[in-house]
Design a protein around this motif. Structure first.
Motif, short mmCIF file in Angstrom:
data_model
loop_
_atom_site.label_atom_id
_atom_site.label_comp_id
_atom_site.label_asym_id
_atom_site.label_seq_id
_atom_site.Cartn_x
_atom_site.Cartn_y
_atom_site.Cartn_z
N SER A 285 1.22 -0.77 -0.29
CA SER A 285 -0.10 -0.47 -0.53
C SER A 285 1.19 1.14 0.16
CB SER A 285 -1.13 0.29 0.89
OG SER A 285 -1.73 1.37 1.25
N GLU A 286 1.59 1.07 0.68
CA GLU A 286 2.80 2.12 0.69
C GLU A 286 3.33 3.00 -0.58
OE1 GLU A 286 6.97 3.28 3.22
OE2 GLU A 286 5.40 2.29 4.68
N ALA A 287 4.13 1.22 -1.12
CA ALA A 287 4.45 1.82 -2.59
C ALA A 287 3.99 2.29 -3.73
CB ALA A 287 4.90 -0.01 -2.37
N ALA A 288 1.89 1.77 -3.31
CA ALA A 288 1.64 3.02 -4.15
C ALA A 288 1.10 3.60 -4.23
CB ALA A 288 0.24 1.83 -3.79
N GLN A 289 1.39 4.49 -3.17
CA GLN A 289 1.20 5.73 -2.63
C GLN A 289 2.83 5.98 -3.27
OE1 GLN A 289 0.50 6.45 0.77
NE2 GLN A 289 -1.42 5.79 0.75
N LEU A 290 3.97 5.46 -2.70
CA LEU A 290 5.33 6.07 -3.64
C LEU A 290 5.90 6.44 -4.99
CD1 LEU A 290 7.46 4.59 -0.81
CD2 LEU A 290 6.74 7.15 -0.86
N TRP A 291 4.94 5.05 -5.71
CA TRP A 291 5.14 5.23 -7.01
C TRP A 291 3.86 5.72 -8.27
CZ3 TRP A 291 9.03 3.58 -9.55
CH2 TRP A 291 9.57 2.65 -8.68
N ARG A 292 2.81 6.57 -7.26
CA ARG A 292 1.85 7.19 -7.99
C ARG A 292 2.79 8.46 -7.89
NH1 ARG A 292 -2.12 3.84 -5.79
NH2 ARG A 292 -3.14 2.66 -8.01
N GLN A 293 3.21 8.77 -6.33
CA GLN A 293 3.88 9.96 -6.45
C GLN A 293 5.28 10.78 -7.40
OE1 GLN A 293 4.94 10.86 -2.29
NE2 GLN A 293 3.30 10.57 -1.13
N ALA A 294 5.65 9.58 -7.45
CA ALA A 294 6.96 8.95 -8.17
C ALA A 294 6.76 9.32 -10.12
CB ALA A 294 7.53 7.89 -8.59
N ILE B 211 6.93 7.94 -16.39
CA ILE B 211 5.46 8.19 -16.02
C ILE B 211 4.80 7.01 -16.24
CG2 ILE B 211 3.29 9.36 -16.90
CD1 ILE B 211 5.85 11.68 -17.85
N LEU B 212 5.07 6.46 -17.20
CA LEU B 212 4.03 4.60 -17.80
C LEU B 212 4.42 3.70 -16.14
CD1 LEU B 212 1.90 3.13 -18.92
CD2 LEU B 212 3.90 3.00 -20.65
N TRP B 213 5.99 3.48 -16.35
CA TRP B 213 6.37 2.82 -15.93
C TRP B 213 5.94 3.00 -13.87
CZ3 TRP B 213 8.60 -2.40 -15.05
CH2 TRP B 213 9.16 -1.82 -13.89
N ALA B 214 6.15 4.45 -13.64
CA ALA B 214 5.44 4.61 -12.39
C ALA B 214 4.15 4.02 -12.30
CB ALA B 214 6.33 6.36 -11.94
N GLU B 215 3.28 4.56 -13.18
CA GLU B 215 1.36 4.55 -13.09
C GLU B 215 1.58 2.33 -13.35
OE1 GLU B 215 0.36 6.39 -16.11
OE2 GLU B 215 0.21 8.46 -15.58
N GLN B 216 2.60 2.00 -13.90
CA GLN B 216 2.01 0.73 -14.04
C GLN B 216 2.24 -0.14 -12.27
OE1 GLN B 216 3.51 -0.76 -17.45
NE2 GLN B 216 1.94 -0.36 -18.60
N ARG B 217 3.49 0.24 -11.89
CA ARG B 217 4.27 -0.53 -10.69
C ARG B 217 3.23 0.32 -9.47
NH1 ARG B 217 6.46 -4.18 -11.08
NH2 ARG B 217 6.79 -4.24 -8.64
N GLY B 218 2.66 1.18 -9.97
CA GLY B 218 2.18 1.60 -8.44
C GLY B 218 0.41 1.43 -8.86
#
Length: 72
Positions: A22-31, A40-47
């Motif tokens: 859950s924390e990782a998802a939030q951080l990836w979205r911020q990233a 951009i796409l990488w971070a969104e998909q990881r989130g």
């Protein structure tokens, strides 16, 4: 520490490794908001992946707790 894409991505990856999805998802979205190009796409998909993993983890934990209560 500055909240750059690189710093946020590293924090997100560390959270993933620890199983804090859950924390990782939030951080990836911020990233993703600070990313450029393919990042951009990488971070969104990881989130999205981490959010799904967080949901799956919560469901599994709930099922295991229920089974534990039902055992004699």
């Amino acid at each position: 520490m500055r909240l750059t894409f690189k710093n946020l991505a590293q924090q997100a990856a560390d959270s993933e490794k620890k199983g804090f999805f859950s924390e990782a998802a939030q951080l990836w979205r911020q990233a993703g908001k600070r990313a450029t190009g393919n990042n951009i796409l990488w971070a969104e998909q990881r989130g999205d992946f981490c959010a799904g993993a967080a949901r799956r983890t919560a469901i599994i934990a709930a099922m295991e707790a229920r089974q534990a209560r039902l055992r004699p």
